[in-house]
Write a protein that holds these residues in place. Structure first.
Motif, short mmCIF file in Angstrom:
data_model
loop_
_atom_site.label_atom_id
_atom_site.label_comp_id
_atom_site.label_asym_id
_atom_site.label_seq_id
_atom_site.Cartn_x
_atom_site.Cartn_y
_atom_site.Cartn_z
N LEU A 139 46.88 5.90 14.64
CA LEU A 139 45.49 5.91 15.11
C LEU A 139 45.17 7.13 15.97
O LEU A 139 44.01 7.39 16.25
CB LEU A 139 45.20 4.63 15.90
CG LEU A 139 45.34 3.31 15.12
CD1 LEU A 139 44.97 2.12 16.00
CD2 LEU A 139 44.48 3.33 13.86
N ASP A 140 46.20 7.87 16.37
CA ASP A 140 45.97 9.10 17.14
C ASP A 140 45.52 10.24 16.24
O ASP A 140 44.83 11.17 16.70
CB ASP A 140 47.25 9.53 17.87
CG ASP A 140 47.75 8.50 18.86
OD1 ASP A 140 46.94 7.67 19.31
OD2 ASP A 140 48.96 8.53 19.18
N ASP A 185 44.93 1.19 29.71
CA ASP A 185 46.12 0.42 29.34
C ASP A 185 46.10 -0.94 30.03
O ASP A 185 45.66 -1.05 31.19
CB ASP A 185 47.40 1.13 29.79
CG ASP A 185 47.76 2.32 28.91
OD1 ASP A 185 47.68 2.19 27.68
OD2 ASP A 185 48.13 3.37 29.47
N ASN A 215 50.72 2.32 17.89
CA ASN A 215 50.02 2.68 16.65
C ASN A 215 49.74 4.18 16.61
O ASN A 215 48.58 4.62 16.67
CB ASN A 215 48.70 1.90 16.54
CG ASN A 215 48.90 0.44 16.22
OD1 ASN A 215 49.65 0.09 15.32
ND2 ASN A 215 48.21 -0.44 16.96
N ASN A 242 45.61 -2.30 21.43
CA ASN A 242 46.76 -2.14 20.54
C ASN A 242 47.83 -3.18 20.86
O ASN A 242 48.27 -3.29 22.01
CB ASN A 242 47.34 -0.73 20.68
CG ASN A 242 46.47 0.33 20.04
OD1 ASN A 242 46.41 0.45 18.82
ND2 ASN A 242 45.77 1.10 20.87
N VAL A 283 46.12 -4.91 16.14
CA VAL A 283 45.13 -4.81 17.22
C VAL A 283 44.44 -6.14 17.47
O VAL A 283 44.41 -7.02 16.60
CB VAL A 283 44.03 -3.76 16.90
CG1 VAL A 283 44.61 -2.37 16.74
CG2 VAL A 283 43.22 -4.17 15.67
N SER A 341 47.20 -0.25 24.99
CA SER A 341 46.12 0.70 25.25
C SER A 341 44.83 0.24 24.58
O SER A 341 44.84 -0.49 23.59
CB SER A 341 46.49 2.11 24.77
OG SER A 341 46.67 2.14 23.37
N ALA A 344 40.90 1.32 23.02
CA ALA A 344 40.08 2.38 22.45
C ALA A 344 38.84 1.74 21.82
O ALA A 344 38.86 0.57 21.44
CB ALA A 344 40.85 3.18 21.41
N ALA A 375 42.21 6.63 23.19
CA ALA A 375 42.47 5.55 24.14
C ALA A 375 41.97 5.95 25.52
O ALA A 375 42.01 7.13 25.89
CB ALA A 375 43.96 5.24 24.18
N VAL A 428 41.76 12.84 21.13
CA VAL A 428 42.77 11.90 21.62
C VAL A 428 43.66 12.61 22.63
O VAL A 428 44.25 13.65 22.33
CB VAL A 428 43.61 11.34 20.46
CG1 VAL A 428 44.76 10.49 21.00
CG2 VAL A 428 42.74 10.53 19.52
N ASN A 464 47.70 5.79 21.32
CA ASN A 464 47.45 4.39 20.99
C ASN A 464 48.79 3.65 21.01
O ASN A 464 49.40 3.38 19.98
CB ASN A 464 46.76 4.27 19.64
CG ASN A 464 45.28 4.56 19.70
OD1 ASN A 464 44.46 3.69 19.97
ND2 ASN A 464 44.92 5.83 19.47
#
Length: 207
Positions: free
Chosen positions: A140-141, A156, A137, A133, A83, A115, A117, A153, A107, A111
């Protein structure tokens, strides 16, 4: 006498700036989609925010950009293949926005590469710090961290991902233990980590 008068004007202007924050800013609602342009030390890139993915996050991002919170911010944490994270180092602005955290959301959008977040440290701690991101990833969701599941997220990168990928990443996570110094003395922090890239300006291009 002339210099005293000028000094009074400077103090008055500083006082006006400090008093400029209005709590009603934190209730402004973003459009369903909007485009944001980041002008950075590496070049420019554009982000499309989609409110339905995380309405409260999209609203807060909209508010912070409209009121210039991210201008002159640093990409203070860029971890290769993970990230790129940024946030304001202006303590005066931070103190005003800090009480207005946004509730957690589920979510909806993954991710994925490009994207955005909000970072957080626990329940209802999303506020100003945002990451992009640098790869997909999916962890991370679904990861549960301090009692909250996932990082929602809300947008984008739609143009200039090559610029994001080129952000200086030589320090990785080494900046994080020194992050307090960024708020106490930005110049000293930059002297310690001179390669960090800067966000010169963030603007909303289209509502």
């Amino acid at each position: 006498m002339k210099y005293l008068f000028y000094g009074f004007l400077v103090l008055l202007c500083m006082s006006c700036n400090r008093a400029a924050f209005q709590s009603k800013w934190t209730t402004e609602q973003a459009p369903s989609t909007y485009i944001v342009r980041f002008e950075t030390s590496k070049g420019s890139f554009d982000v499309k925010i989609t409110r339905e993915w995380s309405p409260l996050a999209a609203d807060r991002f909209y508010q912070l950009i409209r009121h210039r919170v991210y201008d002159n911010a640093l990409f203070y944490r860029v971890v290769p293949n993970f990230v790129a994270q940024f946030g304001s180092s202006d303590t005066a602005k931070i103190e005003k926005w800090m009480p207005y955290k946004i509730p957690d959301e589920a979510v909806v959008h993954p991710n994925q590469t490009g994207s955005l977040a909000f970072a957080r440290s626990g329940k209802e701690t999303r506020g100003r710090e945002v990451f992009i991101n640098l790869k997909d990833n999916p962890r991370l969701d679904t990861i549960t961290y301090n009692g909250v599941k996932g990082f929602p997220a809300f947008g984008d990168v739609v143009s200039g991902m090559d610029v994001v990928s080129a952000l200086y990443s030589g320090y990785g996570d080494k900046t994080m233990p020194r992050l307090g110094a960024m708020y106490r003395n930005r110049k000293r922090f930059i002297d310690t980590f001179p390669g960090l890239d800067v966000i010169h300006k963030v603007s909303i291009l289209k509502n």
